[in-house]
Design a protein around this motif. Structure first.
Motif, PDB file in Angstrom:
ATOM      1  N   GLN B  28      11.512 -36.016  29.650  1.00 37.25           N
ATOM      2  CA  GLN B  28      11.375 -36.624  30.975  1.00 37.25           C
ATOM      3  C   GLN B  28      12.408 -37.713  31.206  1.00 37.25           C
ATOM      4  O   GLN B  28      12.892 -37.898  32.313  1.00 37.25           O
ATOM      5  N   THR B  29      12.705 -38.479  30.153  1.00 35.61           N
ATOM      6  CA  THR B  29      13.675 -39.556  30.270  1.00 35.61           C
ATOM      7  C   THR B  29      14.763 -39.335  29.238  1.00 35.61           C
ATOM      8  O   THR B  29      14.697 -39.899  28.149  1.00 35.61           O
ATOM      9  N   PRO B  30      15.746 -38.516  29.550  1.00 39.35           N
ATOM     10  CA  PRO B  30      16.795 -38.263  28.563  1.00 39.35           C
ATOM     11  C   PRO B  30      17.460 -39.591  28.178  1.00 39.35           C
ATOM     12  O   PRO B  30      17.622 -40.461  29.032  1.00 39.35           O
ATOM     13  N   GLY B  31      17.774 -39.719  26.907  1.00 36.80           N
ATOM     14  CA  GLY B  31      18.460 -40.931  26.464  1.00 36.80           C
ATOM     15  C   GLY B  31      17.540 -42.104  26.228  1.00 36.80           C
ATOM     16  O   GLY B  31      18.001 -43.231  26.071  1.00 36.80           O
ATOM     17  N   ASP B  32      16.236 -41.880  26.192  1.00 36.27           N
ATOM     18  CA  ASP B  32      15.294 -42.953  25.875  1.00 36.27           C
ATOM     19  C   ASP B  32      15.452 -43.306  24.392  1.00 36.27           C
ATOM     20  O   ASP B  32      14.976 -42.599  23.507  1.00 36.27           O
ATOM     21  N   GLY B  33      16.149 -44.404  24.139  1.00 39.03           N
ATOM     22  CA  GLY B  33      16.498 -44.760  22.758  1.00 39.03           C
ATOM     23  C   GLY B  33      15.303 -44.975  21.865  1.00 39.03           C
ATOM     24  O   GLY B  33      15.280 -44.529  20.715  1.00 39.03           O
ATOM     25  N   SER B  34      14.268 -45.633  22.387  1.00 39.49           N
ATOM     26  CA  SER B  34      13.143 -45.935  21.507  1.00 39.49           C
ATOM     27  C   SER B  34      12.359 -44.668  21.194  1.00 39.49           C
ATOM     28  O   SER B  34      11.832 -44.513  20.087  1.00 39.49           O
ATOM     29  N   ALA B  35      12.299 -43.724  22.138  1.00 38.39           N
ATOM     30  CA  ALA B  35      11.619 -42.457  21.862  1.00 38.39           C
ATOM     31  C   ALA B  35      12.392 -41.678  20.804  1.00 38.39           C
ATOM     32  O   ALA B  35      11.823 -41.065  19.901  1.00 38.39           O
ATOM     33  N   LEU B  36      13.719 -41.738  20.897  1.00 40.70           N
ATOM     34  CA  LEU B  36      14.563 -41.043  19.928  1.00 40.70           C
ATOM     35  C   LEU B  36      14.363 -41.645  18.536  1.00 40.70           C
ATOM     36  O   LEU B  36      14.200 -40.928  17.543  1.00 40.70           O
ATOM     37  N   ASP B  37      14.357 -42.977  18.477  1.00 40.83           N
ATOM     38  CA  ASP B  37      14.120 -43.642  17.189  1.00 40.83           C
ATOM     39  C   ASP B  37      12.770 -43.252  16.627  1.00 40.83           C
ATOM     40  O   ASP B  37      12.627 -42.973  15.446  1.00 40.83           O
ATOM     41  N   SER B  38      11.771 -43.266  17.508  1.00 37.86           N
ATOM     42  CA  SER B  38      10.411 -42.982  17.057  1.00 37.86           C
ATOM     43  C   SER B  38      10.296 -41.541  16.557  1.00 37.86           C
ATOM     44  O   SER B  38       9.671 -41.275  15.523  1.00 37.86           O
ATOM     45  N   ALA B  39      10.935 -40.605  17.279  1.00 44.21           N
ATOM     46  CA  ALA B  39      10.904 -39.204  16.845  1.00 44.21           C
ATOM     47  C   ALA B  39      11.589 -39.073  15.490  1.00 44.21           C
ATOM     48  O   ALA B  39      11.109 -38.378  14.588  1.00 44.21           O
ATOM     49  N   PHE B  40      12.706 -39.772  15.347  1.00 46.57           N
ATOM     50  CA  PHE B  40      13.428 -39.719  14.082  1.00 46.57           C
ATOM     51  C   PHE B  40      12.533 -40.218  12.944  1.00 46.57           C
ATOM     52  O   PHE B  40      12.416 -39.589  11.898  1.00 46.57           O
ATOM     53  N   ARG B  41      11.876 -41.348  13.169  1.00 51.21           N
ATOM     54  CA  ARG B  41      11.032 -41.914  12.111  1.00 51.21           C
ATOM     55  C   ARG B  41       9.893 -40.961  11.767  1.00 51.21           C
ATOM     56  O   ARG B  41       9.560 -40.772  10.603  1.00 51.21           O
ATOM     57  N   ALA B  42       9.289 -40.367  12.797  1.00 54.63           N
ATOM     58  CA  ALA B  42       8.163 -39.453  12.552  1.00 54.63           C
ATOM     59  C   ALA B  42       8.625 -38.268  11.706  1.00 54.63           C
ATOM     60  O   ALA B  42       7.992 -37.895  10.725  1.00 54.63           O
ATOM     61  N   ILE B  68      19.691 -33.806  13.006  1.00 51.03           N
ATOM     62  CA  ILE B  68      20.018 -33.655  14.420  1.00 51.03           C
ATOM     63  C   ILE B  68      19.630 -34.910  15.185  1.00 51.03           C
ATOM     64  O   ILE B  68      20.401 -35.453  15.978  1.00 51.03           O
ATOM     65  N   LEU B  69      18.410 -35.381  14.904  1.00 49.49           N
ATOM     66  CA  LEU B  69      17.932 -36.574  15.605  1.00 49.49           C
ATOM     67  C   LEU B  69      18.819 -37.765  15.273  1.00 49.49           C
ATOM     68  O   LEU B  69      19.127 -38.594  16.131  1.00 49.49           O
ATOM     69  N   ASP B  70      19.226 -37.843  14.024  1.00 48.23           N
ATOM     70  CA  ASP B  70      20.039 -38.970  13.611  1.00 48.23           C
ATOM     71  C   ASP B  70      21.383 -38.938  14.324  1.00 48.23           C
ATOM     72  O   ASP B  70      21.897 -39.953  14.779  1.00 48.23           O
ATOM     73  N   ARG B  71      21.958 -37.732  14.405  1.00 51.18           N
ATOM     74  CA  ARG B  71      23.244 -37.603  15.084  1.00 51.18           C
ATOM     75  C   ARG B  71      23.093 -37.880  16.569  1.00 51.18           C
ATOM     76  O   ARG B  71      24.001 -38.430  17.198  1.00 51.18           O
ATOM     77  N   ALA B  72      21.979 -37.495  17.126  1.00 45.57           N
ATOM     78  CA  ALA B  72      21.748 -37.779  18.537  1.00 45.57           C
ATOM     79  C   ALA B  72      21.648 -39.284  18.746  1.00 45.57           C
ATOM     80  O   ALA B  72      22.142 -39.827  19.733  1.00 45.57           O
ATOM     81  N   ARG B  73      21.027 -39.960  17.784  1.00 40.96           N
ATOM     82  CA  ARG B  73      20.884 -41.412  17.914  1.00 40.96           C
ATOM     83  C   ARG B  73      22.222 -42.110  17.934  1.00 40.96           C
ATOM     84  O   ARG B  73      22.431 -43.089  18.625  1.00 40.96           O
ATOM     85  N   GLU B 150      22.574 -41.631   4.630  1.00 40.93           N
ATOM     86  CA  GLU B 150      23.001 -41.815   6.013  1.00 40.93           C
ATOM     87  C   GLU B 150      21.820 -42.223   6.882  1.00 40.93           C
ATOM     88  O   GLU B 150      21.891 -43.131   7.672  1.00 40.93           O
ATOM     89  N   ALA B 151      20.732 -41.483   6.672  1.00 41.08           N
ATOM     90  CA  ALA B 151      19.587 -41.690   7.545  1.00 41.08           C
ATOM     91  C   ALA B 151      18.955 -43.054   7.308  1.00 41.08           C
ATOM     92  O   ALA B 151      18.316 -43.602   8.178  1.00 41.08           O
ATOM     93  N   GLY B 152      19.134 -43.550   6.094  1.00 38.10           N
ATOM     94  CA  GLY B 152      18.435 -44.790   5.773  1.00 38.10           C
ATOM     95  C   GLY B 152      19.079 -45.999   6.397  1.00 38.10           C
ATOM     96  O   GLY B 152      19.271 -47.006   5.740  1.00 38.10           O
ATOM     97  N   ASP B 153      19.470 -45.936   7.636  1.00 38.55           N
ATOM     98  CA  ASP B 153      20.086 -47.092   8.266  1.00 38.55           C
ATOM     99  C   ASP B 153      19.057 -48.174   8.514  1.00 38.55           C
ATOM    100  O   ASP B 153      18.225 -48.437   7.673  1.00 38.55           O
TER     101      ASP B 153
END
Lengths: 79, 658
Positions: B28-42, B68-73, B150-153
């Motif tokens: 719904q909100t492309p580029g929502d950074g916090s949603a992307l972070d949260s998805a990555f963490r999950a 993929i999520l990390d690269r998107a971030r 890499e992911a462990g930023d």
């Protein structure tokens, strides 16, 4: 000697170097009931520290040095 | 079951749900950074969980999804609808595997090849990923693959900070956090990583953790291999800390972290640290049962205090005060236990979005499914039973409601059929509304089918209004599907939905407009399914009365009832209370006899004593709402089936006295 076994207690004293790890490991394996007293440790090599961490429940006294005690996720006061 | 595994089923699904919700937000909100972070963490956490159980295909798949999520971030790849769709499919797959694991204790045999197909699909999103993951997979077992580094930023640093925040209260506002993974053979080279870490300037906190998931058994210990990683925080600058580790290049990650930013970690990260107790539902049920008995006993005390007051007013008042306290406490307990039994609907419904996607895909339909108000809490029993009927309704909406995308476009609609499942609280009921903007239900077609199936005569069918005709789809034996599909045609009709909902003391309603869509509305009680009833006898019949409508029951000598105006009255607790006969109210004879058994109620707003012939047992019963003929009778709240197979009518005192 920095690793001493007496009366069912394994005591670590002074500077514990990497070489002490083998001695400590043998004692820990042989004396399964022995508890550990690390209160007089002044310096701890990671080779020895990781052994202590692996059998943390057996530690009766943590190192007096607060930073070393912290390694075990507790403060020395909580021992 | 293995406790760890049982916990995984709960937590793994929570993570799936979180990732799904985040992807939904991103759609719904492309580029929502916090949603992307949260998805990555999950996804990252879920990967760690599946690894614990050696679910290699799931681990590999999540590993790629995480990449993929990390690269998107980091903005390396575009994060578009295609990426969201493929990630969602991957997560759905893992979710289905978790179900599979629970049912059969193993992953399906084709899991490896299925995972490979998904991984291939995901890698197309980031062509440059190929080599990196191949290397990462090879190193997967040592727990330090290239990707994990890499992911462990900043994620680990933030989580670490949050976990240690209690011990960092006195620390400066901005800290340098480091994670030092000495290589296994460092002891042979004469290095002491601990000494190195302790030499970090302005060191505030230092922890030692196993580099693998746990410390080795003593028997497996190699005394000269390093199996430890060190994590710590320093008040010094990142450069100063980096300088301290200059002899261990490539083994240390260093991050500056600000307390204010770190204090607001992702909701998921914080939630995980709340103390949550998982208790079997049956234990809570026992608690509730015990409380029910306590309440009955407390009610008994009320009668006793009244009797005692006659002979010893002072003692009677004392007992009444104690009774009042007990009542207050037990009411509070009842509320609290009710709250414990409440669960968010989201839990029971977590599989629904995935199943919707699967059904839509099978049928070649495009569906935009939305859940609203699923955080609403209801009694667990209701949440558990609700899933099946809702799934059936949603399945119907997709199968019969949603048109093919090209037909929708031709009709001037969006290509995706919008299906919304909405929950709302209205007093002590919840309203569940499932609406779609599909083709709607053709009342004429329903009439034809009902007549053809012999469910109704032609004339009667034609006499029905459009709305009434549509309601016939709930009749047993009705199905509008011209062809039986694998999705809807499972021999379960809408009548099964109606039966399931009525089992929950709920109601079903449907409204449809041809061409614009259908709305099905369910009304359900929020609270537990059973009602406590007192069985009474009047005029030769037995009736049930809800205990919460009864203030007390008393026995008095019939001579104490006096005529008052056109009716009767007696004195109870120094107050004149009108007395009415239940059988007379229900159209029978007035109760007779030397002893009068009275039920005192305040249901109609004032105290009224209702005379019955006999007081029977107290029962817990599932009350079915009055429908059909029963529904037309005033004062009948519903009915319940007794143990002996007889039907007990439930009298609603408030309505009876109104």
């Amino acid at each position: 000697m920095s690793v001493v076994h007496e009366n069912g207690v394994i005591r670590l004293v002074g500077r514990c170097a990497a070489d002490d790890a083998e001695t400590l490991l043998n004692l820990l394996v042989d004396e399964t009931d022995a508890t550990i007293d690390a209160s007089d440790v002044s310096k701890l090599h990671l080779a020895v520290a990781q052994l202590l961490l692996a059998c943390a429940p057996r530690i009766r006294n943590l190192p007096a040095d607060p930073m070393l005690a912290q390694l075990f996720g507790r403060r020395s006061a909580e021992r | 079951m293995d406790e760890l595994l049982a916990q995984f089923f709960v937590e793994g699904r929570d993570l799936v749900q979180r990732a799904t919700a985040d992807l939904g937000l991103l759609a719904q909100t492309p580029g929502d950074g916090s949603a992307l972070d949260s998805a990555f963490r999950a996804v990252h956490t879920l990967k760690g969980s599946v690894a614990v159980f050696g679910l290699v295909p799931a681990e590999d798949l999540l590993h790629t999804a995480e990449d993929i999520l990390d690269r998107a971030r980091s903005g390396q790849i575009p994060f578009d609808g295609r990426a969201i769709h493929r990630l969602q499919r991957a997560i759905d797959r893992v979710d289905a595997w978790i179900d599979n694991l629970e049912a059969t204790t193993a992953l399906p045999r084709d899991a490896g090849s299925v995972a490979a197909a998904h991984i291939g699909e995901l890698r197309e999103l980031a062509p440059q990923l190929g080599d990196a993951t191949a290397a990462g997979e090879g190193a997967g077992s040592d727990g330090r693959s290239a990707t994990e580094r890499e992911a462990g930023d900043a994620t680990w640093a933030a989580e670490w900070f949050a976990a240690e925040s209690a011990r960092l209260l006195e620390a400066p506002k901005t800290l340098t956090v480091f994670r030092y993974r000495p290589d296994r053979d460092c002891f042979f080279r004469g290095e002491d990583p601990l000494a190195l870490a302790l030499a970090v300037p302005e060191l505030i906190l230092l922890r030692a953790l196993p580099s693998e998931s746990a410390w080795p058994e003593l028997g497996d210990f190699e005394p000269f291999q390093c199996v430890t990683r060190l994590e710590g925080a320093s008040g010094a600058s990142a450069d100063a800390v980096r300088a301290a580790f200059r002899l261990a290049p490539g083994q240390v990650e260093i991050h500056r972290i600000d307390r204010d930013e770190a204090q607001a970690p992702a909701p998921g990260a914080r939630r995980a640290r709340e103390t949550i107790l998982r208790v079997e539902a049956s234990r809570v049920d026992r608690l509730a049962d015990g409380l029910g008995e306590l309440i009955v006993a407390v009610n008994g005390l009320a009668r006793l205090s009244g009797e005692l007051a006659k002979s010893d007013p002072a003692r009677g008042a004392e007992l009444r005060a104690i009774h009042g306290q007990l009542e207050q406490v037990s009411n509070r307990l009842q509320r609290d236990i009710g709250a414990v039994r409440s669960v968010p609907l989201a839990h029971a419904l977590r599989r629904l979005p995935r199943l919707v996607r699967e059904i839509a895909e099978t049928l070649g339909k495009t569906v935009d499914f939305r859940l609203r108000g699923e955080s609403l809490e209801v009694d667990k029993r209701i949440a558990d039973v609700l899933f099946e009927p809702l799934l059936h309704l949603v399945r119907n909406a997709i199968d019969h409601g949603a048109e093919q995308p090209e037909d929708r476009v031709a009709a001037g609609k969006e290509p995706a059929c919008r299906i919304t499942l909405q929950f709302e609280r209205a007093g002590d009921r919840i309203l569940v509304r499932l609406s779609d903007d599909g083709r709607g239900i053709d009342a004429a077609a329903v009439r034809d089918t009902a007549v053809k199936r012999g469910l109704i005569g032609r004339e009667a069918a034609e006499a029905l209004s459009e709305a009434e005709a549509v309601r016939m789809i709930f009749l047993p034996g009705f199905s509008t599907a011209g062809a039986v599909t694998s999705t809807s045609g499972r021999g379960v009709g809408m009548d099964a939905v109606q039966a399931a909902v009525e089992e929950l003391r709920g109601t079903v309603d449907i409204a449809s407009a041809l061409g614009t869509g259908t709305t099905v509305e369910l009304g359900l009680p929020v609270n537990a399914l059973t009602t406590r009833l007192l069985v009474v006898e009047a005029g030769g019949h037995r009736y049930g009365i809800a205990l919460d409508q009864i203030a007390e029951t008393v026995r008095i000598d019939a001579s104490e009832i006096a005529l008052a105006g056109s009716g009767e009255a007696c004195v109870l607790r120094d107050r004149t209370v009108p007395v009415v006969s239940l059988s007379a109210l229900l159209g029978g004879d007035r109760a007779q006899g030397g002893v009068a058994r009275l039920i005192v109620t305040e249901a109609s707003g004032e105290r009224v004593a209702i005379r019955v012939d006999a007081l029977g047992e107290r029962i817990d019963a599932v009350v079915r709402p009055a429908t059909g003929l029963l529904g037309s009778l005033t004062a009948v709240a519903g009915s319940t089936l007794l143990g002996d197979g007889k039907i007990l009518l439930i009298v609603d005192l408030a309505e009876l006295l109104a």
